[in-house]
Design a protein around this motif. Structure first.
Motif, PDB file in Angstrom:
ATOM      1  N   TRP E 273      31.932  15.692   3.624  1.00 53.35           N
ATOM      2  CA  TRP E 273      32.521  15.658   2.282  1.00 53.35           C
ATOM      3  C   TRP E 273      31.547  16.264   1.282  1.00 53.35           C
ATOM      4  O   TRP E 273      31.885  17.177   0.527  1.00 53.35           O
ATOM      5  CB  TRP E 273      32.807  14.227   1.845  1.00 53.35           C
ATOM      6  N   GLY E 274      30.345  15.690   1.350  1.00 55.91           N
ATOM      7  CA  GLY E 274      29.332  16.179   0.422  1.00 55.91           C
ATOM      8  C   GLY E 274      29.030  17.643   0.679  1.00 55.91           C
ATOM      9  O   GLY E 274      28.884  18.432  -0.252  1.00 55.91           O
ATOM     10  N   GLY E 275      28.952  17.985   1.968  1.00 58.45           N
ATOM     11  CA  GLY E 275      28.634  19.369   2.309  1.00 58.45           C
ATOM     12  C   GLY E 275      29.665  20.328   1.757  1.00 58.45           C
ATOM     13  O   GLY E 275      29.332  21.372   1.190  1.00 58.45           O
ATOM     14  N   ILE E 317      27.159  16.554  -7.425  1.00 55.69           N
ATOM     15  CA  ILE E 317      28.008  15.525  -6.810  1.00 55.69           C
ATOM     16  C   ILE E 317      27.971  15.648  -5.289  1.00 55.69           C
ATOM     17  O   ILE E 317      27.844  14.656  -4.573  1.00 55.69           O
ATOM     18  CB  ILE E 317      29.457  15.666  -7.310  1.00 55.69           C
ATOM     19  N   GLY E 318      28.068  16.898  -4.815  1.00 58.26           N
ATOM     20  CA  GLY E 318      28.080  17.106  -3.367  1.00 58.26           C
ATOM     21  C   GLY E 318      26.800  16.608  -2.720  1.00 58.26           C
ATOM     22  O   GLY E 318      26.829  15.912  -1.703  1.00 58.26           O
ATOM     23  N   ALA E 319      25.680  16.959  -3.352  1.00 61.81           N
ATOM     24  CA  ALA E 319      24.408  16.490  -2.795  1.00 61.81           C
ATOM     25  C   ALA E 319      24.377  14.972  -2.803  1.00 61.81           C
ATOM     26  O   ALA E 319      23.958  14.334  -1.834  1.00 61.81           O
ATOM     27  CB  ALA E 319      23.255  17.061  -3.606  1.00 61.81           C
ATOM     28  N   GLY E 320      24.852  14.389  -3.898  1.00 56.61           N
ATOM     29  CA  GLY E 320      24.875  12.931  -3.991  1.00 56.61           C
ATOM     30  C   GLY E 320      25.697  12.326  -2.870  1.00 56.61           C
ATOM     31  O   GLY E 320      25.272  11.372  -2.207  1.00 56.61           O
ATOM     32  N   LEU E 334      20.654   9.751  -8.037  1.00 57.12           N
ATOM     33  CA  LEU E 334      20.049  10.833  -8.811  1.00 57.12           C
ATOM     34  C   LEU E 334      21.010  12.017  -8.911  1.00 57.12           C
ATOM     35  O   LEU E 334      21.199  12.592  -9.984  1.00 57.12           O
ATOM     36  CB  LEU E 334      18.742  11.262  -8.142  1.00 57.12           C
ATOM     37  N   GLY E 335      21.625  12.342  -7.777  1.00 56.09           N
ATOM     38  CA  GLY E 335      22.563  13.462  -7.782  1.00 56.09           C
ATOM     39  C   GLY E 335      23.726  13.212  -8.729  1.00 56.09           C
ATOM     40  O   GLY E 335      24.089  14.079  -9.527  1.00 56.09           O
ATOM     41  N   GLY E 414      15.388  16.510  -2.647  1.00 60.38           N
ATOM     42  CA  GLY E 414      15.478  15.281  -1.860  1.00 60.38           C
ATOM     43  C   GLY E 414      16.140  15.505  -0.523  1.00 60.38           C
ATOM     44  O   GLY E 414      16.050  14.670   0.370  1.00 60.38           O
ATOM     45  N   GLY E 415      16.811  16.636  -0.374  1.00 58.47           N
ATOM     46  CA  GLY E 415      17.467  16.937   0.892  1.00 58.47           C
ATOM     47  C   GLY E 415      16.498  16.973   2.060  1.00 58.47           C
ATOM     48  O   GLY E 415      16.897  16.871   3.212  1.00 58.47           O
TER      49      GLY E 415
END
Lengths: 313, 170, 484, 218, 674
Positions: E273-275, E317-320, E334-335, E414-415
């Motif tokens: 989803w995030g990806g 948002i995606g990273a979050g 944070l994202g 953070g990834g």
């Protein structure tokens, strides 16, 4: 010794030595071209002369044109405050990290490019257009290289990165680090307008990038801009030097450590100056539309750096 | 690599200062003057007002390793805004009259004008031509004329010296 | 009394118009006034029905009106009144001659009568007769102005309609056959209540066969694909008032017939069977209508295809359980009001621009601002935008689908609705904006004629914002009948 | 007794179907009218037979009506129409004769398949004719679809009606009289309207060829 | 009634009163009173958001209308930031609109404009409060419709109608997706309160369907690639204060809705989803800015930048989401915070830029940058405001765009905590492309500002330009101050946003501490940045440099002369660098992507080919998505439509055959159906 004094000292040091570094590069280049060349102190003389000349401003220009030199030099000076030159860690680390430095560079470019457009001269517009192109294309490399460095250090704070490299000297020799160095070196060349991206001593308007933008400037404005450009070169080179070869940088505020730091820094810079001079003698300026290829190459290097950092972590 | 070995083998070809000769003498004087008056850093803007390009060839000689103008703090610049001195060659043609004047106006004070070559003074063989306005000083104030057709680099250096001499003390 | 008002006044009006020769404008007004009597009767009927009554009349309960009939009677009489009010024969400048006006007045009233009879007849055979008669009465009106196109349209209409309705009769006969074989011959055998009462014991296979014929038959009249082909032709070529009646209620009456039969067949076979057939046909209708709308160049045909789309939606709703039936019935009511209004407006536009091509009527908003506003509102309504009633009913319909667990079906329906929506809005904007042709005069010529249209818009908005309690109660009663 | 009844019913049904098939190989409208008239007579005969065996006076009435209306009145009207459009012939139908006959055969087979539950359910002696009645309906539909002249289509439609009446009679010995009368009325009116339109088509298009009716598209 | 209840009522009353006033008033008073209504309503919305953030309390109310039972409103931590941005941009653009719309007097309906503007603000304010699907969807459709009508304001231009069509079409696709999404989510009952939905857990396959539908539906509104095409069409043609609202607020509703569904109602999902959101975000950011670079229509350029910034928001948002699925809650927070922060920031600077572009349009009556120039002298305040906006959107420190983009960079870094190789490759590429789009944005705004405002006027219209009236300046001023203020206070904004998110019920990061110290210490402690100190430092340096010059006694004489142009006779506007020329190097660099078509036609003198009479150079870019995605798609639909048209071939026999075939088919179907 007061920490704040050191911060101020660093800036004064950088500001004072920046023209000298350029003079040194020019001198080495002259020697390589079998010329006697101007002495390394020549840039100081140029600055002195420019400060004492009047300024001619185009009647089409607005306040942007007059303000830009101050904005550019202020942002460059701010970078000089943020980059670790002599000491880590520093008080000012918390004000900004490597991203801040990069975006401050962009801030300078932004103003300079606007100033290039302001008088309505075709050369200025051309220079601005090229400058922002190069700056924009250098961005991804910078960010990726930073990423790979940050991966190693666990922080994007410049002080932290340098400190991490000091603590574990062997990280410097990891492929990730070396590749990142190569990438950042190319970016530095591009950002500071050196060959093969831009020729700092060209007289042909059509081949200019940086020079074209400041073609309209004179007097004190020109002096400020030139100084800011030299400062940028100095800061970039010392950043490279300290990020990748941190040996010698002071970790305590003792006068001895500081003097040792100054000495090592000067040596490192001199070495880099030789490298740049040799390179500028060796290569010709690239066509503008081949510059992106160079930058792409640097981007690939940075990507490889980050991948290897991930894999070898 | 071949380039570098060549550099090493050639060494410095710039005529050393203690070699005697007129040029060097001149150069020394120029160095002293520029140091005094313009902080030993003079930007030169070359304006071809209609010359046969003979003078230009000689002027180019100034930047060669042999003469190496740069060692005196002199350099050619890309814009009159950056310049302290205009080096004007040739008779002023009609087409170049306004540009010459504009260039002069565009140069920030204090500034000098050196007119190079006979044409700049007398219009040479072009005298009386319908396309020629006249000598350089008919258009802009000239500090020094350098004679010769074309003048040798040393002459030009002499002219520069003379001009620097005329610069009012600041 | 109610039935007399409901059924005899249209006949009276038709007789008046037929007997007074030559035609006078007052005849038009008399018939118009008379057309409000059925409306009053239908309202009265609805009130009685809401109290739980089922009204019957005549020998062997020849007429019978429950909530379903009342709802349809309401729609039919409303649209008939609207068509009488705005149809030819009232004003001098409406562009028809006396014979045409008389013809309109006679046959439109007969048309209304046949439709009202269809929805109140107790006997499904009589219902069939009435529906067949609608074809005849309305086909007479299609070529009110005889042109090649209108003759062509009417021939197609009458032939396809008659054949279709004949097939419905085959279905009726088969169902009767089934009934007779189980219960023996009796006079009341084709009465809907007796059919329903004996439905559980009827033979499934035969009833299934019967329903196929009935669906094809009445589906032809309702405009379900692939039997819809007459509809765009007839709707676009007939006088606008007739198009309003055909599209507004004739389709609804045909759907009514399908609903009546579906109730019986469901009682015998179970709803899964009829649902599947209905879904198949309505999905086909939706698809064809949506894509036909996309490439449409004629705005009256566009409205006709939109009718096909909405018929499809209504039939789809019928297949989605009680919630769906509620949505379908609401949709039918909304569609009656909207589409009759739209065809009347289209008639105004056609009169002004002398064209039914979309590209030839630009700048509507400048030439006829009020008409354009109402037209835009109507287009938004049939495209399914709030705050109009059709939005609510489509919404309810999709909801019914999802509640019934038919998510994929609803996905397809939503996608098709989007296609139709895009088509409609694009066409609308092409008509509203732009520069009108020089020859077109500017201004509303007969503003009084917009009053009933305005009323329609108000009704639509009311139905969209706040479904009045009586309406929803009536609909609930219909649902009780149609999806027990 | 009952077998004779059944035989007669099936024979009658077959005859009606054959008259329908005649539409497919003849070309002149005159022949069509004759076929229709004879078909109607046969149909009336079947009704009369049913009435006789079932002793149902209502059906006698229906038989009489059929004979009067379809055996005499409508063919007469049709013949009158032939006057102006006599030259109109079904020269090139959409589907040629051989294929038409083949398709009709398939349709009748299909009708047999469809009628299986009907035949299984019914215990009337006439039930065996029902598939033929349905076949007649299908074939008539096919005739209407595949022929080009408006008049042919009208006759096809009338045959379709005959098929339905036949189905009703065979399956249920006729539908309730109220409905029957309504149907007759409708039929008559419908035919009148169609006749009117045939005249109109001829007036407007100067031909009865429905191929001309092709301007309303898309 | 509680304070928040009063505020909600107040806002509704103000908007409605404004709409009424606009409808009933005459041209002048209707315009002014309508603007007052909108501005005061927006101010109340703003304070409502602030109260909600400050008190952390939740407002909740259910209204029953006759037909619509359960019109439920609720304000929580997620609504509050959006209320604030609605209020900010709403107030600024209403004030601005009061002056701006005066130009429409007698041309287009001011009543419609004023009333719809108020209604749009009303729906926007209520949209973020919706507490059940029904309310949400109704408001959503109402908002889309009102926005559509506002886009149609200048309906006599064909481009406007075309843009409105596109907008409505795409927004309707989105609406259909949302309808399906909510039906799946609420199992058919749309009036279920969101609280109940939070407690329900749909099965995974359904969750994925819901996510995809939500992404589709909300990205259509937000303008995420590939559903972004309506933005560059609709934003330019709308009145500028409406464009500001469209770009600043309306598209943010897509972000809001996505957050509401994915963060709140269905918290937590698989990593893809995030990806997916991240990838779409990166693509939008890059393509948005690339197309913006090639644009010479000032407002279209800004619209493409909205695509870019929405992309940046979705990167956050995606990273979050990705971090959330790996259990890295503080990074996820944070994202999300970064994304929300950028959402507010983008609303401010894009609103400001659109207002500035509106002032330029107002003064020059053209949107074509090639006909502008020199405006900084004619309209200095507008220029200053536009400059602030341009610097903000280029993420230049110390303005607000930088603060949020910096946070997004930190999030991405953070990834490195995720041990997946796929992520390890994805994140650096995202960083690089984000940086590239940042650099290109800077280039683009140098062009936008430089060509528009600097040098000399390129057309008579630009020469006759005049400064915008006071109300318009005030509107720009509000947003300009907001840009600066938000840029200087990340140390305040970030913890507040963090707390607001932590207030959401299903989010598991309550424990995350957002410290309130002066530098912006992010929870992951990756880097640090303090924009107030940076700003102060820059200001001090700016002061010190002239001082230093004075100390060393620099020559202060300045002479004004001609622009140096190699001594040409006179400078004409045609000698200046054009916007096209400015973007040329980048166009060559990305030529593979742009695939420009070139058309060079030279007219020679009839006597000799050495004399050129005129040279015409034309080069066009066909946006890739329109060419490769939409045109074929539309083509397919039209082809299907063409095929379907042949069903109605006008051939009666065919029609009857359909009936026969339909009958047979149904009989067969009936056979097989039990």
């Amino acid at each position: 010794m007061s920490a704040w004094f050191v911060e101020i000292f660093q800036v004064v040091f950088v500001v004072a030595l920046a023209p000298g570094l350029v003079g040194l590069i020019r001198w080495i280049k002259a020697r390589l071209q079998s010329r006697l060349g101007a002495p390394p102190g020549q840039p100081y003389r140029e600055l002195g002369k420019l400060f004492h000349k009047e300024a001619v401003v185009s009647k089409n220009a607005s306040w942007i044109f007059r303000f830009a030199p101050y904005a550019v030099s202020a942002s460059t000076l701010a970078i000089a405050f943020l980059v670790p030159v002599l000491v880590v860690p520093r008080r000012l680390d918390m004000v900004g990290d490597l991203f801040v430095v990069v975006y401050l560079l962009l801030l300078g470019t932004f103003w300079l490019a606007l100033a290039g457009l302001d008088p309505g001269s075709a050369f200025g517009g051309m220079g601005s257009s090229r400058e922002v192109t190069v700056a924009a294309l250098a961005e991804p490399t910078t960010a990726t290289a930073i990423f790979s460095l940050a991966l190693g250090a666990g922080s994007t704070n410049l002080g932290a990165i340098v400190a991490a490299a000091l603590n574990d000297p062997w990280t410097v020799l990891t492929p990730g680090h070396l590749l990142a160095f190569a990438a950042l070196f190319i970016v530095a060349i591009a950002e500071t307008g050196r060959l093969p991206v831009d020729n700092p001593s060209t007289h042909l308007e059509l081949t200019m990038i940086h020079e074209a933008m400041i073609l309209e400037y004179s007097g004190r404005y020109l002096a400020l801009l030139e100084w800011a450009a030299w400062l940028k070169l100095f800061v970039f080179l010392s950043l490279l030097a300290n990020l990748f070869f941190p040996w010698g940088i002071a970790t305590t505020l003792t006068p001895g450590a500081l003097s040792w730091a100054i000495v090592t820094l000067l040596v490192k810079l001199a070495l880099l100056a030789v490298v740049i001079a040799v390179m500028e003698t060796r290569v010709a300026k690239l066509r503008l539309f081949r510059v992106p290829e160079l930058l792409t190459a640097s981007f690939v290097l940075a990507l490889l750096a980050i991948t290897s950092s991930f894999l070898l972590r | 690599m071949r380039l570098f070995s060549k550099i090493l083998s050639v060494g410095i070809v710039t005529e050393p200062l203690d070699n005697g000769g007129e040029e060097v003498e001149l150069a020394r004087q120029v160095a002293a003057k520029t140091q005094k008056l313009l902080g030993r850093a003079v930007g030169i803007r070359e304006v071809d007002a209609g010359s046969c390009n003979g003078c230009e060839i000689e002027i180019t000689g100034l930047t060669s390793p042999i003469y190496d103008l740069e060692r005196f703090g002199l350099c050619f610049v890309a814009s009159p805004r950056h310049a302290d001195m205009l080096l004007v060659t040739g008779p002023v043609t009609r087409n170049m009259e306004v540009p010459l004047r504009k260039t002069y106006e565009a140069t920030p004070d204090p500034k000098l004008v050196v007119a190079v070559g006979d044409c700049a003074k007398t219009c040479g063989v072009f005298q009386g031509s319908y396309a020629v306005v006249g000598s350089v000083d008919a258009v802009i104030p000239v500090d020094v004329f350098v004679h010769g057709c074309p003048p040798e680099p040393s002459d030009i250096l002499r002219g520069i010296l003379a001009a620097l001499d005329r610069l009012p003390p600041k | 009394m109610i039935f007399v008002l409901l059924l005899l006044t249209p006949l009276l009006a038709a007789a008046t118009a037929a007997l007074v020769r030559p035609y006078r404008l007052w005849v038009g007004w008399v018939t118009t006034v008379l057309s409000f009597a059925p409306l009053g009767a239908a309202l009265w009927l609805s009130a009685r029905v809401l109290e739980g009554e089922v009204l019957t009349w005549g020998p062997g309960e020849f007429l019978r009106a429950d909530a379903l009939s009342a709802l349809l009677a309401l729609c039919v009489s409303f649209v008939a009144a609207l068509a009488a009010w705005l149809g030819p024969g009232l004003a001098v400048e409406d562009g028809y001659d006396a014979a045409e006006r008389r013809s309109y007045r006679v046959f439109s009233n007969l048309f209304a009568f046949t439709m009202l009879l269809a929805v109140t007849a107790h006997n499904v055979g009589v219902m069939w007769v009435a529906v067949e008669a609608t074809t005849i009465t309305s086909a007479m009106l299609v070529p009110l102005h005889v042109t090649k196109a209108s003759v062509e349209a009417s021939w197609k209409y009458i032939l396809i309609g008659s054949v279709g309705i004949a097939l419905a009769f085959v279905g009726t006969v088969l169902a009767y056959f089934d009934f007779v074989n189980l219960a023996g011959e009796q006079a009341s055998a084709l009465n809907w209540t007796s059919l329903l009462a004996s439905a559980p014991s009827l033979h499934r296979e035969v009833l299934k066969l019967a329903f196929v014929f009935i669906l094809i038959g009445y589906g032809t009249k309702a405009g379900l694909a692939p039997m819809h082909t007459w509809l765009p032709d007839a709707h676009s070529e007939s006088p606008s008032a007739l198009s309003a009646m055909m599209s507004g209620v004739l389709l609804a009456v045909a759907i009514y017939a399908i609903v009546r039969w579906k109730i019986v067949v469901d009682a015998a076979v179970g709803p899964a069977f009829t649902d599947r057939l209905l879904i198949a046909l309505s999905l086909l209708s939706l698809t064809i209508a949506a894509f036909s709308l996309l490439g449409q160049r004629n705005y009256k045909r566009m409205l006709a295809y939109s009718s096909i789309e909405h018929t499809g939606l209504t039939c789809l709703g019928l297949a989605l359980g009680p919630l769906g039936v509620f949505a379908a019935m609401l949709h039918m009511v909304n569609h009656s009001v909207t589409k009759s209004m739209m065809f009347l407006l289209a008639g105004r536009i056609q009169q002004r621009y002398r064209s039914t091509e979309i590209v030839e009527v630009p700048g509507l908003i400048r030439t006829m601002p009020v008409t354009a506003g109402c037209f835009a509102a109507g287009m938004f309504a049939i495209a399914g935008l709030p705050p109009f009633g059709l939005f609510i009913s489509e919404f309810a319909l999709v909801r019914a689908g999802f509640t019934a667990g038919r998510a994929w079906l609803m996905g397809a329906v939503l996608a098709l609705l989007v296609v139709a929506f895009i088509a409609l809005v694009t066409h609308l904007n092409r008509m509203l904006y732009g520069t009108p042709p020089k020859s077109t005069s500017v201004g509303e010529h007969t503003p009084w004629a917009l009053a009933p249209i305005g009323l329609c818009v108000v009704i639509l908005v009311i139905l969209g914002l706040a479904l009045p309690a009586p309406v929803s109660r009536l609909l609930n009663k219909v649902v009780e009948i149609a999806a027990p | 007794m009952s077998s004779l009844f059944s035989q007669l019913a099936v024979l009658g049904s077959s005859l009606t179907l054959i008259f329908a098939l005649m539409l497919l190989w003849h070309r002149s409208v005159d022949a069509y009218t004759t076929a229709f008239a004879w078909q109607s007579v046969v149909l009336a005969g079947i009704v009369a037979v049913v009435a006789y065996f079932e002793r149902d006076p209502e059906l006698y009435f229906v038989a009489a009506m059929l004979l009067l209306l379809k055996g005499w009145l409508i063919p007469r009207l049709l013949r009158r129409m032939e006057g102006p459009f006599g030259a109109e012939q079904e020269l090139q139908p959409y589907v040629n004769t051989a294929t038409s006959l083949l398709i009709s055969g398939l349709l009748v087979l299909f009708a047999y398949a469809v009628c299986r539950p009907l035949v299984a359910l019914s215990h009337l002696p006439t039930r065996a004719g029902m598939p033929l009645a349905l076949g007649l309906i299908f074939v008539s539909l096919f005739v209407i679809a595949s022929r080009k002249k408006a008049l042919t289509q009208v006759i096809g439609f009338l045959m379709l009606e005959n098929g339905i009446a036949l189905l009703a009679v065979l399956g249920t010995y006729g539908i309730p009289l109220v409905v029957e009368i309504g149907v007759f009325l409708d039929l008559l009116l419908g035919f009148m309207v169609m006749q009117l339109f045939v005249y109109r088509i001829h007036e407007t298009f100067e031909s009865l060829d429905v191929e001309q009716l092709g301007r309303l598209k898309h | 009634m509680t304070l928040m209840g009063t505020l909600v009522t107040g806002a509704i009353v103000c908007y409605l009163a404004g709409a009424l006033a606009a409808l009933l008033g005459n041209d002048r008073w209707g315009r002014i009173l309508g603007a007052w209504g909108a501005a005061s309503g927006a101010a109340i919305s703003l304070s409502l958001g602030m109260v909600a953030l400050a008190s952390g309390s939740v407002f909740s109310a259910v209204f029953d209308f006759p037909s619509l039972t359960g019109f439920a409103l609720r304000i929580d931590g997620l609504s509050a930031p959006f209320l604030i941005l609605t209020g900010l941009v709403g107030a600024a653009s209403s004030v601005y609109g009061a002056g701006y719309s005066a130009a429409y007097t007698g041309v287009y309906s001011l009543r419609k404009l004023g009333a719809l503007f108020n209604l749009l603000l009303l729906t926007l304010t209520l949209q973020v409060m919706a507490d059940n699907a029904l309310t949400f969807l109704l408001l959503w459709e109402a908002m889309s419709l009102v926005a559509y009508l506002l886009v149609l304001t200048e309906h006599r231009e064909p481009a406007t109608v075309r843009a409105a069509n596109w907008y409505l079409a795409i927004t309707h696709v989105g609406f259909a997706a949302l309808l399906a999404m909510f039906f799946l989510l609420s199992a058919g009952d749309l009036s279920t309160a969101f609280d109940t939905l939070r407690a329900n857990a749909p099965v995974p396959t359904q969750r994925n369907a819901i996510f995809i539908l939500a992404l589709l539906g909300f990205s259509a509104k937000a303008g995420l690639i590939p559903l972004h095409v309506w933005l560059p069409m609709a934003h330019p043609v709308a009145p500028s204060h409406v464009s500001a609202l469209l770009s600043g607020v309306v598209i943010k509703m897509g972000v809001y809705g996505f957050c509401r569904i994915v963060l709140d109602l269905m918290s937590g999902g698989p990593a893809w989803w995030g990806g997916l959101a991240l990838a779409l975000g990166v693509a939008s950011a890059l393509f948005g800015v690339l197309y913006a670079l090639m644009e010479h229509d000032l407002k279209r350029l800004l619209a493409y930048h909205s695509v870019e910034n929405i992309g940046i928001i979705f990167i956050g948002i995606g990273a979050g989401l990705m971090f959330q699925s790996y259990g890295l809650m503080s990074l996820a927070a944070l994202g999300f915070v970064a994304a929300l922060y950028h959402t507010i920031n983008h609303a401010c600077f894009k609103g400001l830029l659109f207002l500035g572009a509106g002032s330029v349009l107002h003064a020059t009556h053209t949107r074509n940058m090639e006909e502008m120039g020199g405006l900084i002298k004619k309209m200095p305040r507008t220029a200053l405001m536009f400059l602030i906006g341009a610097a903000s959107i280029s993420a230049l420190p110390p303005l607000n765009g930088f603060a949020s983009e910096w946070l997004i960079f930190q999030t991405l870094l953070g990834g490195s905590h995720i041990p997946e190789p796929a992520v390890a490759l994805m994140i650096p590429i995202a960083v690089a492309l984000l940086a590239l789009s940042g650099g290109l944005a800077m280039a683009c705004f140098v062009k936008a500002f430089g060509i528009t405002f600097l040098a000399i006027a390129r057309s008579p219209a630009a020469e006759k330009a005049h400064e915008a009236p006071l109300s318009m300046q005030a509107g720009m001023g509000i947003l300009g101050l907001a840009c600066i203020g938000l840029g200087l206070t990340p140390f305040f904004v970030v913890p507040v946003l963090g707390r607001a998110l932590a207030g959401l019920d299903r989010l598991a990061w309550e424990t995350t501490v957002f410290s309130l110290t002066l530098p912006l210490n992010t929870p992951a402690t990756f880097g640090s940045m303090s924009s107030p100190l940076l700003a102060a430092g820059l200001l001090i340096l700016l002061g010190l440099i002239p001082l230093a010059l004075w100390v060393i006694g620099a020559n202060r004489r300045t002479r004004v002369g001609d622009t140096w142009g190699c001594g040409r006779i006179a400078q004409t506007p045609r000698m200046q660098y054009t916007a096209t020329a400015f973007a040329e190097p980048l166009r060559r660099v990305f030529a593979e992507l742009y695939r420009p078509t070139k058309d060079l036609s030279i007219d020679f003198h009839p006597e000799s080919k050495y004399f050129v009479q005129s040279i015409e150079y034309q080069s066009e870019i066909h946006p890739w998505f329109e060419k490769l995605l939409y045109q074929p798609l539309i083509g397919i639909f039209h082809r299907i439509a063409d095929r379907v048209r042949w069903i109605q071939a006008g051939w009666l026999g065919l029609y009857l055959t359909y009936m026969l075939v339909g009958l047979i088919a149904l009989l067969v179907l009936a056979w097989w159906t039990p």
